[in-house]
Design a protein around this motif. Structure first.
Motif, PDB file in Angstrom:
ATOM      1  N   TYR A 240      44.220  57.231  34.489  1.00 53.47           N
ATOM      2  CA  TYR A 240      45.000  57.552  33.055  1.00 53.47           C
ATOM      3  C   TYR A 240      44.496  58.906  32.380  1.00 53.47           C
ATOM      4  O   TYR A 240      43.374  59.208  32.785  1.00 53.47           O
ATOM      5  CB  TYR A 240      44.386  56.243  32.237  1.00 53.47           C
ATOM      6  CG  TYR A 240      44.571  54.957  32.757  1.00 53.47           C
ATOM      7  CD1 TYR A 240      46.040  54.255  33.216  1.00 53.47           C
ATOM      8  CD2 TYR A 240      43.388  53.993  33.253  1.00 53.47           C
ATOM      9  CE1 TYR A 240      45.909  53.201  33.679  1.00 53.47           C
ATOM     10  CE2 TYR A 240      43.629  52.849  33.690  1.00 53.47           C
ATOM     11  CZ  TYR A 240      45.023  52.415  33.846  1.00 53.47           C
ATOM     12  OH  TYR A 240      44.971  51.147  34.834  1.00 53.47           O
ATOM     13  N   THR A 241      45.526  59.343  31.954  1.00 50.05           N
ATOM     14  CA  THR A 241      44.996  60.705  31.211  1.00 50.05           C
ATOM     15  C   THR A 241      45.202  60.451  29.829  1.00 50.05           C
ATOM     16  O   THR A 241      46.648  60.303  29.409  1.00 50.05           O
ATOM     17  CB  THR A 241      45.869  61.814  31.896  1.00 50.05           C
ATOM     18  OG1 THR A 241      47.240  61.593  31.761  1.00 50.05           O
ATOM     19  CG2 THR A 241      45.527  62.034  33.541  1.00 50.05           C
ATOM     20  N   THR A 242      44.194  60.897  29.248  1.00 54.10           N
ATOM     21  CA  THR A 242      44.399  60.952  27.673  1.00 54.10           C
ATOM     22  C   THR A 242      43.184  61.474  27.251  1.00 54.10           C
ATOM     23  O   THR A 242      42.214  61.422  27.779  1.00 54.10           O
ATOM     24  CB  THR A 242      44.656  59.635  27.122  1.00 54.10           C
ATOM     25  OG1 THR A 242      44.914  59.469  25.607  1.00 54.10           O
ATOM     26  CG2 THR A 242      43.539  58.530  27.304  1.00 54.10           C
TER      27      THR A 242
ATOM     28  N   HIS B 210      39.655  58.528  23.390  1.00 52.55           N
ATOM     29  CA  HIS B 210      38.961  57.194  23.889  1.00 52.55           C
ATOM     30  C   HIS B 210      39.600  56.036  23.604  1.00 52.55           C
ATOM     31  O   HIS B 210      39.609  55.159  24.508  1.00 52.55           O
ATOM     32  CB  HIS B 210      37.561  57.407  23.385  1.00 52.55           C
ATOM     33  CG  HIS B 210      36.991  58.647  23.811  1.00 52.55           C
ATOM     34  ND1 HIS B 210      36.450  59.056  25.154  1.00 52.55           N
ATOM     35  CD2 HIS B 210      36.249  59.743  23.099  1.00 52.55           C
ATOM     36  CE1 HIS B 210      35.654  59.968  25.253  1.00 52.55           C
ATOM     37  NE2 HIS B 210      35.880  60.753  23.962  1.00 52.55           N
ATOM     38  N   THR B 211      40.207  55.795  22.495  1.00 54.91           N
ATOM     39  CA  THR B 211      40.829  54.657  22.020  1.00 54.91           C
ATOM     40  C   THR B 211      41.918  54.294  22.794  1.00 54.91           C
ATOM     41  O   THR B 211      41.823  53.195  23.476  1.00 54.91           O
ATOM     42  CB  THR B 211      41.372  54.452  20.674  1.00 54.91           C
ATOM     43  OG1 THR B 211      40.102  54.734  19.809  1.00 54.91           O
ATOM     44  CG2 THR B 211      41.706  53.083  20.369  1.00 54.91           C
ATOM     45  N   SER B 212      42.658  55.231  23.156  1.00 57.45           N
ATOM     46  CA  SER B 212      44.007  55.184  24.106  1.00 57.45           C
ATOM     47  C   SER B 212      43.503  54.781  25.296  1.00 57.45           C
ATOM     48  O   SER B 212      44.030  54.164  26.361  1.00 57.45           O
ATOM     49  CB  SER B 212      44.805  56.608  24.038  1.00 57.45           C
ATOM     50  OG  SER B 212      45.458  56.561  22.874  1.00 57.45           O
ATOM     51  N   LEU B 213      42.585  55.650  26.050  1.00 56.53           N
ATOM     52  CA  LEU B 213      41.988  55.359  27.225  1.00 56.53           C
ATOM     53  C   LEU B 213      41.470  53.869  27.603  1.00 56.53           C
ATOM     54  O   LEU B 213      41.714  53.228  28.383  1.00 56.53           O
ATOM     55  CB  LEU B 213      40.932  56.406  27.455  1.00 56.53           C
ATOM     56  CG  LEU B 213      40.191  56.252  28.895  1.00 56.53           C
ATOM     57  CD1 LEU B 213      41.178  56.485  30.031  1.00 56.53           C
ATOM     58  CD2 LEU B 213      39.079  57.290  28.949  1.00 56.53           C
ATOM     59  N   LEU B 214      40.692  53.429  26.597  1.00 54.59           N
ATOM     60  CA  LEU B 214      40.329  52.129  26.634  1.00 54.59           C
ATOM     61  C   LEU B 214      41.501  51.187  26.825  1.00 54.59           C
ATOM     62  O   LEU B 214      41.456  50.037  27.518  1.00 54.59           O
ATOM     63  CB  LEU B 214      39.340  51.878  25.488  1.00 54.59           C
ATOM     64  CG  LEU B 214      38.672  50.253  25.266  1.00 54.59           C
ATOM     65  CD1 LEU B 214      37.856  50.085  26.652  1.00 54.59           C
ATOM     66  CD2 LEU B 214      37.855  50.213  24.131  1.00 54.59           C
ATOM     67  N   LEU B 215      42.466  51.202  25.800  1.00 54.46           N
ATOM     68  CA  LEU B 215      43.407  50.171  25.943  1.00 54.46           C
ATOM     69  C   LEU B 215      44.274  50.420  27.266  1.00 54.46           C
ATOM     70  O   LEU B 215      44.728  49.493  27.748  1.00 54.46           O
ATOM     71  CB  LEU B 215      44.616  50.706  24.663  1.00 54.46           C
ATOM     72  CG  LEU B 215      44.072  50.371  23.239  1.00 54.46           C
ATOM     73  CD1 LEU B 215      45.157  50.951  22.188  1.00 54.46           C
ATOM     74  CD2 LEU B 215      43.626  48.784  23.269  1.00 54.46           C
ATOM     75  N   LYS B 216      44.511  51.552  27.714  1.00 54.05           N
ATOM     76  CA  LYS B 216      45.307  51.669  29.034  1.00 54.05           C
ATOM     77  C   LYS B 216      44.262  51.037  30.057  1.00 54.05           C
ATOM     78  O   LYS B 216      44.899  50.409  30.931  1.00 54.05           O
ATOM     79  CB  LYS B 216      45.402  53.125  29.317  1.00 54.05           C
ATOM     80  CG  LYS B 216      46.338  53.975  28.378  1.00 54.05           C
ATOM     81  CD  LYS B 216      46.626  55.362  29.153  1.00 54.05           C
ATOM     82  CE  LYS B 216      47.762  56.046  28.390  1.00 54.05           C
ATOM     83  NZ  LYS B 216      48.361  57.149  29.078  1.00 54.05           N
ATOM     84  N   GLN B 217      43.079  51.192  30.126  1.00 50.07           N
ATOM     85  CA  GLN B 217      42.187  50.534  30.989  1.00 50.07           C
ATOM     86  C   GLN B 217      42.111  49.147  30.847  1.00 50.07           C
ATOM     87  O   GLN B 217      42.211  48.300  31.999  1.00 50.07           O
ATOM     88  CB  GLN B 217      40.804  50.994  30.946  1.00 50.07           C
ATOM     89  CG  GLN B 217      40.543  52.281  31.480  1.00 50.07           C
ATOM     90  CD  GLN B 217      39.046  52.873  31.133  1.00 50.07           C
ATOM     91  OE1 GLN B 217      38.389  52.295  30.378  1.00 50.07           O
ATOM     92  NE2 GLN B 217      38.738  53.766  31.669  1.00 50.07           N
TER      93      GLN B 217
END
Length: 95
Positions: free
Chosen positions: A8-10, A13-20
């Motif tokens: 995941y590329t962003t 940090h919040t967006s990354l956590l949600l993608k994970q």
């Protein structure tokens, strides 16, 4: 990191956590097109977001991988059909 790339590329940090938490892994074939599709299927199941969709244990995952590799060997004169070409060279992520 099997491909040398983050899934995941962003920069957020919040967006990354949600993608994970919510987004399935991108197909490994995006970076490793020589891998058989079954490997991607196994990885998707192993990393499924819903526990009921995952392998029930590491033993089950290992059994599945062994079965797939054994079938690959048996189909073509004892040679594994997984490519021996090097994958994308590993390049550490820059944070």
């Amino acid at each position: 990191m099997l491909t040398g790339y983050h899934p995941y590329t962003t920069t957020d940090h919040t967006s990354l956590l949600l993608k994970q938490l919510e987004t399935p892994l991108p197909s490994i074939q995006q970076h490793c097109p020589n891998l058989p599709p079954i490997i991607d299927t196994i990885l998707q199941r192993a990393t499924a977001k819903t526990p009921d969709e995952r392998f029930s244990s590491a033993v089950e995952l290992t059994h599945t991988l062994r079965h797939v590799l054994r079938d690959a060997v048996n189909e073509t004169d004892s040679t594994v059909k997984i490519s021996t070409q090097p994958m994308v060279p590993f390049q550490p992520a820059h944070n």
